[in-house]
Design an enzyme around this catalytic site. Structure first.
Site, PDB file in Angstrom:
ATOM      1  N   MET A  83       0.841  -1.205   0.000  1.00  0.00           N
ATOM      2  CA  MET A  83       0.000   0.000   0.000  1.00  0.00           C
ATOM      3  C   MET A  83       0.873   1.252   0.000  1.00  0.00           C
ATOM      4  O   MET A  83       0.402   2.336   0.329  1.00  0.00           O
ATOM      5  CB  MET A  83      -0.939  -0.011   1.200  1.00  0.00           C
ATOM      6  CG  MET A  83      -1.886  -1.222   1.171  1.00  0.00           C
ATOM      7  SD  MET A  83      -3.420  -0.956   2.063  1.00  0.00           S
ATOM      8  CE  MET A  83      -2.811  -0.659   3.688  1.00  0.00           C
TER       9      MET A  83
ATOM     10  N   HIS B 248       9.463  -2.855   3.312  1.00  0.00           N
ATOM     11  CA  HIS B 248       9.108  -3.052   1.899  1.00  0.00           C
ATOM     12  C   HIS B 248      10.360  -3.341   1.072  1.00  0.00           C
ATOM     13  O   HIS B 248      10.358  -4.197   0.190  1.00  0.00           O
ATOM     14  CB  HIS B 248       8.423  -1.804   1.337  1.00  0.00           C
ATOM     15  CG  HIS B 248       7.122  -1.457   2.010  1.00  0.00           C
ATOM     16  ND1 HIS B 248       7.007  -0.415   2.890  1.00  0.00           N
ATOM     17  CD2 HIS B 248       5.887  -2.011   1.917  1.00  0.00           C
ATOM     18  CE1 HIS B 248       5.752  -0.332   3.317  1.00  0.00           C
ATOM     19  NE2 HIS B 248       5.054  -1.287   2.738  1.00  0.00           N
TER      20      HIS B 248
ATOM     21  N   GLN C 218     -10.194  -2.720   2.609  1.00  0.00           N
ATOM     22  CA  GLN C 218      -9.646  -3.361   3.808  1.00  0.00           C
ATOM     23  C   GLN C 218      -9.571  -2.411   5.000  1.00  0.00           C
ATOM     24  O   GLN C 218      -9.144  -2.798   6.078  1.00  0.00           O
ATOM     25  CB  GLN C 218      -8.288  -3.993   3.532  1.00  0.00           C
ATOM     26  CG  GLN C 218      -7.138  -3.019   3.364  1.00  0.00           C
ATOM     27  CD  GLN C 218      -5.883  -3.738   2.883  1.00  0.00           C
ATOM     28  OE1 GLN C 218      -5.822  -4.238   1.766  1.00  0.00           O
ATOM     29  NE2 GLN C 218      -4.880  -3.822   3.752  1.00  0.00           N
TER      30      GLN C 218
ATOM     31  N   LYS D  99       5.565  -9.411   9.626  1.00  0.00           N
ATOM     32  CA  LYS D  99       4.968  -8.351  10.440  1.00  0.00           C
ATOM     33  C   LYS D  99       3.439  -8.492  10.499  1.00  0.00           C
ATOM     34  O   LYS D  99       2.821  -8.278  11.528  1.00  0.00           O
ATOM     35  CB  LYS D  99       5.369  -7.003   9.820  1.00  0.00           C
ATOM     36  CG  LYS D  99       4.552  -5.813  10.191  1.00  0.00           C
ATOM     37  CD  LYS D  99       4.946  -5.303  11.542  1.00  0.00           C
ATOM     38  CE  LYS D  99       4.356  -3.961  11.868  1.00  0.00           C
ATOM     39  NZ  LYS D  99       3.035  -3.700  11.342  1.00  0.00           N
TER      40      LYS D  99
ATOM     41  N   GLN E 276      -2.334 -11.928   8.258  1.00  0.00           N
ATOM     42  CA  GLN E 276      -2.549 -11.753   6.814  1.00  0.00           C
ATOM     43  C   GLN E 276      -1.880 -12.888   6.031  1.00  0.00           C
ATOM     44  O   GLN E 276      -2.444 -13.416   5.073  1.00  0.00           O
ATOM     45  CB  GLN E 276      -1.971 -10.403   6.400  1.00  0.00           C
ATOM     46  CG  GLN E 276      -1.948 -10.142   4.925  1.00  0.00           C
ATOM     47  CD  GLN E 276      -1.572  -8.693   4.618  1.00  0.00           C
ATOM     48  OE1 GLN E 276      -2.402  -7.802   4.731  1.00  0.00           O
ATOM     49  NE2 GLN E 276      -0.336  -8.463   4.246  1.00  0.00           N
TER      50      GLN E 276
ATOM     51  N   VAL F 163      11.344  -6.394   9.689  1.00  0.00           N
ATOM     52  CA  VAL F 163      12.457  -5.448   9.785  1.00  0.00           C
ATOM     53  C   VAL F 163      12.126  -4.457  10.900  1.00  0.00           C
ATOM     54  O   VAL F 163      11.005  -3.940  10.963  1.00  0.00           O
ATOM     55  CB  VAL F 163      12.685  -4.710   8.449  1.00  0.00           C
ATOM     56  CG1 VAL F 163      13.815  -3.696   8.569  1.00  0.00           C
ATOM     57  CG2 VAL F 163      12.986  -5.718   7.340  1.00  0.00           C
TER      58      VAL F 163
ATOM     59  N   SER G  43       4.225   1.946   8.290  1.00  0.00           N
ATOM     60  CA  SER G  43       3.871   3.290   7.828  1.00  0.00           C
ATOM     61  C   SER G  43       3.085   4.027   8.918  1.00  0.00           C
ATOM     62  O   SER G  43       3.060   5.252   8.941  1.00  0.00           O
ATOM     63  CB  SER G  43       3.052   3.205   6.547  1.00  0.00           C
ATOM     64  OG  SER G  43       2.036   2.263   6.720  1.00  0.00           O
ATOM     65  N   ARG G  44       2.479   3.294   9.830  1.00  0.00           N
ATOM     66  CA  ARG G  44       1.708   3.941  10.904  1.00  0.00           C
ATOM     67  C   ARG G  44       2.599   4.560  11.977  1.00  0.00           C
ATOM     68  O   ARG G  44       2.132   5.364  12.778  1.00  0.00           O
ATOM     69  CB  ARG G  44       0.729   2.949  11.513  1.00  0.00           C
ATOM     70  CG  ARG G  44      -0.392   2.593  10.544  1.00  0.00           C
ATOM     71  CD  ARG G  44      -1.554   1.898  11.220  1.00  0.00           C
ATOM     72  NE  ARG G  44      -2.737   1.908  10.379  1.00  0.00           N
ATOM     73  CZ  ARG G  44      -2.965   1.056   9.403  1.00  0.00           C
ATOM     74  NH1 ARG G  44      -2.095   0.115   9.142  1.00  0.00           N
ATOM     75  NH2 ARG G  44      -4.069   1.133   8.675  1.00  0.00           N
TER      76      ARG G  44
HETATM   77  P1  AMP Z   1       1.780  -2.651   3.479  1.00  0.00           P
HETATM   78  O1  AMP Z   1       2.259  -1.687   2.453  1.00  0.00           O
HETATM   79  O2  AMP Z   1       1.819  -2.116   4.878  1.00  0.00           O
HETATM   80  O3  AMP Z   1       0.477  -3.321   3.107  1.00  0.00           O
HETATM   81  O4  AMP Z   1       2.864  -3.816   3.482  1.00  0.00           O
HETATM   82  C1  AMP Z   1       3.233  -4.478   2.310  1.00  0.00           C
HETATM   83  C2  AMP Z   1       4.001  -5.707   2.687  1.00  0.00           C
HETATM   84  O5  AMP Z   1       5.164  -5.337   3.433  1.00  0.00           O
HETATM   85  C3  AMP Z   1       3.196  -6.665   3.568  1.00  0.00           C
HETATM   86  O6  AMP Z   1       3.422  -8.002   3.153  1.00  0.00           O
HETATM   87  C4  AMP Z   1       3.751  -6.405   4.935  1.00  0.00           C
HETATM   88  O7  AMP Z   1       3.644  -7.514   5.813  1.00  0.00           O
HETATM   89  C5  AMP Z   1       5.203  -6.096   4.620  1.00  0.00           C
HETATM   90  N1  AMP Z   1       5.809  -5.346   5.735  1.00  0.00           N
HETATM   91  C6  AMP Z   1       5.296  -4.245   6.340  1.00  0.00           C
HETATM   92  N2  AMP Z   1       6.103  -3.863   7.360  1.00  0.00           N
HETATM   93  C7  AMP Z   1       7.137  -4.735   7.389  1.00  0.00           C
HETATM   94  C8  AMP Z   1       8.296  -4.875   8.211  1.00  0.00           C
HETATM   95  N3  AMP Z   1       8.555  -4.048   9.208  1.00  0.00           N
HETATM   96  N4  AMP Z   1       9.134  -5.911   7.943  1.00  0.00           N
HETATM   97  C9  AMP Z   1       8.877  -6.778   6.929  1.00  0.00           C
HETATM   98  N5  AMP Z   1       7.801  -6.690   6.125  1.00  0.00           N
HETATM   99  C10 AMP Z   1       6.944  -5.691   6.347  1.00  0.00           C
END
Ligand code: AMP
Length: 287
Positions: free
Chosen positions: A30, A37, A61, A150, A154, A177, A187-188
């Site tokens: 997202m 990412h 979502q 993370k 999901q 990470v 991102s939050r």
């Molecule tokens: P999002 O953009 O938040 O929907 O995340 C996209 C993907 O990045 C999802 O598969 C998340 O689980 C993964 N993701 C988000 N934060 C982390 C993190 N800190 N470490 C590893 N993967 C992450």
């Protein structure tokens, strides 16, 4: 890297590589890219011939419209990050491209959606996730799709969908990470005020405490959780859940004598943060 906005353009761009048998990898996101990412993009780059990063803030979502409105968006910066990580395609569809007029289908996964995030955010959250990820799988038809540990629930929802619907996709889960103090990148996190950011490390500390006591021989979940809860006692932190669960079903465990997962969700100010830690018991480690 090419930025594409329509399903037709992306399918056309992938047709030739697919005919040549090139391995296509997909990273659904997202946006608001951070090092989490980036780690997924790097992993895909090392394993695939064509790397597709999708950037779509999926409205279905979000169970709260204020959360959707506040979601950070910066396509320009995200494009630079994806290019730096050598992605081949950035797929940035408009909402109307994914949900055209008359859209009337929902992919609803049972069981694993009914606990934890499904209770607190509402199971509609996972309906939205499953539906959009199913569509992205059909649009990109990747051999491998990459997700982060993370968002562990999901990953279980996607695994269930792949099995139940016989989707021809392999999924790879990449480790969480973290910042140097343990806070999982999200991102939050940008919504945290400085004092909240400082205290946000408590989520990881709570999970790590469980692992430390478990390694020392404590297997009683109630005692492990009591110790973890004390790490979260702070007026800035409002815990939604803190549990030790089975890593496949997410059912709570009373005794931690096999592989398990510690999970937490908490509010700090306007930010709802989630984190988890796979737990190694002395037995599972020596096995
Ligand atoms: P999002 O953009 O938040 O929907 O995340 C996209 C993907 O990045 C999802 O598969 C998340 O689980 C993964 N993701 C988000 N934060 C982390 C993190 N800190 N470490 C590893 N993967 C992450």
């Amino acid at each position: 890297m090419r930025t594409l906005r329509t399903v037709a353009e992306l399918r056309a761009a992938l047709a030739q590589p697919r005919r040549e048998g090139r391995r296509i990898g997909l990273i659904p996101t997202m946006g608001a890219f951070h090092d989490g990412h980036r780690s997924l993009m790097r992993r895909a780059r090392s394993e695939c011939d064509e790397v597709v990063v999708s950037l779509f803030v999926n409205p279905t979502q979000f169970t709260e419209s204020a959360d959707l409105a506040a979601y950070p968006r910066d396509e320009g910066r995200d494009g630079m990050v994806a290019a730096e990580e050598s992605a081949d395609f950035l797929f940035v569809p408009a909402v109307s491209e994914i949900y055209p007029e008359g859209f009337a289908t929902t992919v609803r996964i049972g069981a694993v959606t009914e606990v934890l995030e499904g209770v607190h955010r509402g199971r509609e959250h996972f309906d939205g996730v499953a539906t959009v990820v199913c569509k992205l799988f059909n649009i990109v038809a990747p051999e491998i799709a990459y997700f982060g540990q993370k968002d562990v629930q999901q990953t279980l929802v996607i695994r269930r969908m792949i099995r139940d619907l016989n989707l021809p996709v392999q999924i790879e889960i990449c480790p969480t990470v973290r910042q140097p103090d343990g806070l999982a990148l999200s991102s939050r996190n940008a919504r945290l005020a400085p004092a909240e950011r400082k205290r946000a490390t408590a989520l990881y500390q709570a999970l790590a405490t469980i692992q430390v006591l478990l390694s020392a021989g404590e297997t009683d979940a109630a005692r492990l959780l009591a110790a973890a809860r004390s790490e979260l006692e702070d007026p800035l932190i409002r815990v939604e859940y803190l549990q030790i669960v089975d890593p496949d079903t997410l059912a709570p465990l009373t005794t931690v004598d096999r592989s398990a997962l510690a999970v937490v969700a908490a509010w700090l100010g306007n930010a709802r943060l989630i984190d988890n830690l796979p737990l190694a018991t002395p037995r599972t480690r020596s096995a």
